[in-house]
Design a protein around this motif. Sequence first.
Motif, PDB file in Angstrom:
ATOM      1  N   TYR A 294       0.862  -1.186   0.000  1.00  0.00           N
ATOM      2  CA  TYR A 294       0.000   0.000   0.000  1.00  0.00           C
ATOM      3  C   TYR A 294       0.898   1.235   0.000  1.00  0.00           C
ATOM      4  O   TYR A 294       1.213   1.810   1.039  1.00  0.00           O
ATOM      5  N   ASN A 295       1.289   1.669  -1.199  1.00  0.00           N
ATOM      6  CA  ASN A 295       2.211   2.790  -1.332  1.00  0.00           C
ATOM      7  C   ASN A 295       1.458   4.096  -1.580  1.00  0.00           C
ATOM      8  O   ASN A 295       0.229   4.126  -1.600  1.00  0.00           O
TER       9      ASN A 295
ATOM     10  N   ILE B  79      -6.627   2.317   6.804  1.00  0.00           N
ATOM     11  CA  ILE B  79      -5.237   2.575   6.422  1.00  0.00           C
ATOM     12  C   ILE B  79      -4.348   2.602   7.663  1.00  0.00           C
ATOM     13  O   ILE B  79      -3.251   2.044   7.674  1.00  0.00           O
ATOM     14  N   MET B  80      -4.816   3.257   8.715  1.00  0.00           N
ATOM     15  CA  MET B  80      -4.030   3.380   9.942  1.00  0.00           C
ATOM     16  C   MET B  80      -3.678   2.017  10.515  1.00  0.00           C
ATOM     17  O   MET B  80      -2.620   1.836  11.118  1.00  0.00           O
ATOM     18  N   ASN B  81      -4.553   1.032  10.316  1.00  0.00           N
ATOM     19  CA  ASN B  81      -4.306  -0.312  10.827  1.00  0.00           C
ATOM     20  C   ASN B  81      -3.341  -1.110   9.963  1.00  0.00           C
ATOM     21  O   ASN B  81      -2.946  -2.219  10.336  1.00  0.00           O
ATOM     22  N   GLU B  82      -2.976  -0.553   8.797  1.00  0.00           N
ATOM     23  CA  GLU B  82      -2.126  -1.283   7.861  1.00  0.00           C
ATOM     24  C   GLU B  82      -0.721  -0.693   7.730  1.00  0.00           C
ATOM     25  O   GLU B  82       0.197  -1.378   7.315  1.00  0.00           O
ATOM     26  N   VAL B  83      -0.544   0.591   8.033  1.00  0.00           N
ATOM     27  CA  VAL B  83       0.751   1.243   7.816  1.00  0.00           C
ATOM     28  C   VAL B  83       1.333   1.679   9.153  1.00  0.00           C
ATOM     29  O   VAL B  83       0.652   1.706  10.177  1.00  0.00           O
ATOM     30  N   SER B  84       2.613   2.047   9.135  1.00  0.00           N
ATOM     31  CA  SER B  84       3.274   2.487  10.356  1.00  0.00           C
ATOM     32  C   SER B  84       2.707   3.817  10.821  1.00  0.00           C
ATOM     33  O   SER B  84       2.203   4.618  10.028  1.00  0.00           O
TER      34      SER B  84
ATOM     35  N   TYR C  26       1.523   7.100   8.571  1.00  0.00           N
ATOM     36  CA  TYR C  26       0.078   7.272   8.446  1.00  0.00           C
ATOM     37  C   TYR C  26      -0.317   8.702   8.112  1.00  0.00           C
ATOM     38  O   TYR C  26      -1.165   8.927   7.249  1.00  0.00           O
ATOM     39  N   PHE C  27       0.290   9.678   8.765  1.00  0.00           N
ATOM     40  CA  PHE C  27      -0.123  11.059   8.559  1.00  0.00           C
ATOM     41  C   PHE C  27       0.190  11.541   7.141  1.00  0.00           C
ATOM     42  O   PHE C  27      -0.546  12.346   6.572  1.00  0.00           O
TER      43      PHE C  27
END
Length: 328
Positions: free
Chosen positions: A123-124, A241-246, A250-251
């Motif tokens: 997820y880029n 998204i927040m649950n998938e990325v660092s 996230y921000f």
Amino acid sequence: MLKLKHLFDNRDLAEMLVKNWEYDTLSLDMFNYYRISSNAVYPFKCNGKTRLLRFSPVEEKIKSNLISELDFIRYLRSNGYPALCTVASKNNQELLEVNTPWGDYFAVVFERVAGVQLGEIDYNYDICRKHGKYLGKLHKLSSEYKPKTRSRWSYEDVLRWIEKVLSNFENEVKTMQELKELRTYLPKLPKNHTTFGLIHYDFELDNIFYDQATDTLSIIDFDDAMYHWYAMDIEQALDSIMNEVSCDNYFVMKDIFIEGYREEFYVSDEMLSYMPIFRRFANLYGYVRILLSSSEVWDNEPEWLIDLRDKLTLAMNQRSKSFGAKIV
């Protein structure tokens, strides 16, 4: 989420229902890859192409919601939006109500969309921008949508449903307080065709598929659609998204997602400021759905069901942390 008693694999029921559509007989081995949550979904093939049988007990669904879900999907597809496609039954119907030995069931079949779930790929930033753009496109079309059938239910209907469920659980005092807070606050929010309309409600990574060959996304699972503020969808997507990325990343992703969204449909900073309120709506709705789903308990439950109850209890505890807090 369906009541736990409906989460058991029932191949005989699935086979009975799928016979209302054309299918490849040998493909029913694919039933091994079923999943059950808000609906039971069993894959199969017709002429070599994968299709998905979705069904649920009549008692668990509102028929007018299902009819309007399919109408909205047709509208989106007619306007070039890549929503999943339904498959007509042998008697040329999209939605069937079928009497079975296990009770009455609603059933519908969808074609499988191309690609892989966003949660299964890298997820880029580019994918994140697309994710936002496709949600913006959805809301742009929704803002112009005039349903041909009875309208889908609204957030107000959901709150009434929550109150009805909670009337059977006298110990849910804080949950009732949370309901009261949201009922008092939500009607104060700006409500017009640019801020409020029919939303997906579950525009999360698992419901968006990326096809690398065409560099496009496809959207599935409109089962939770409701009339709400468009920013509710943004909140749900960003939470996913927040649950998938660092945390550090996230921000950046959040800004990119909103930039992509605004390329297709405008959302004001004011509406984005209300997202914590929309998170509380999602937490309350999710909590009550789990509460109702898991309320019935049986002796000698299988190990997987005991483990599931533990996970559901944890989820309820997380959702209920802010219940009853004053909205200011």
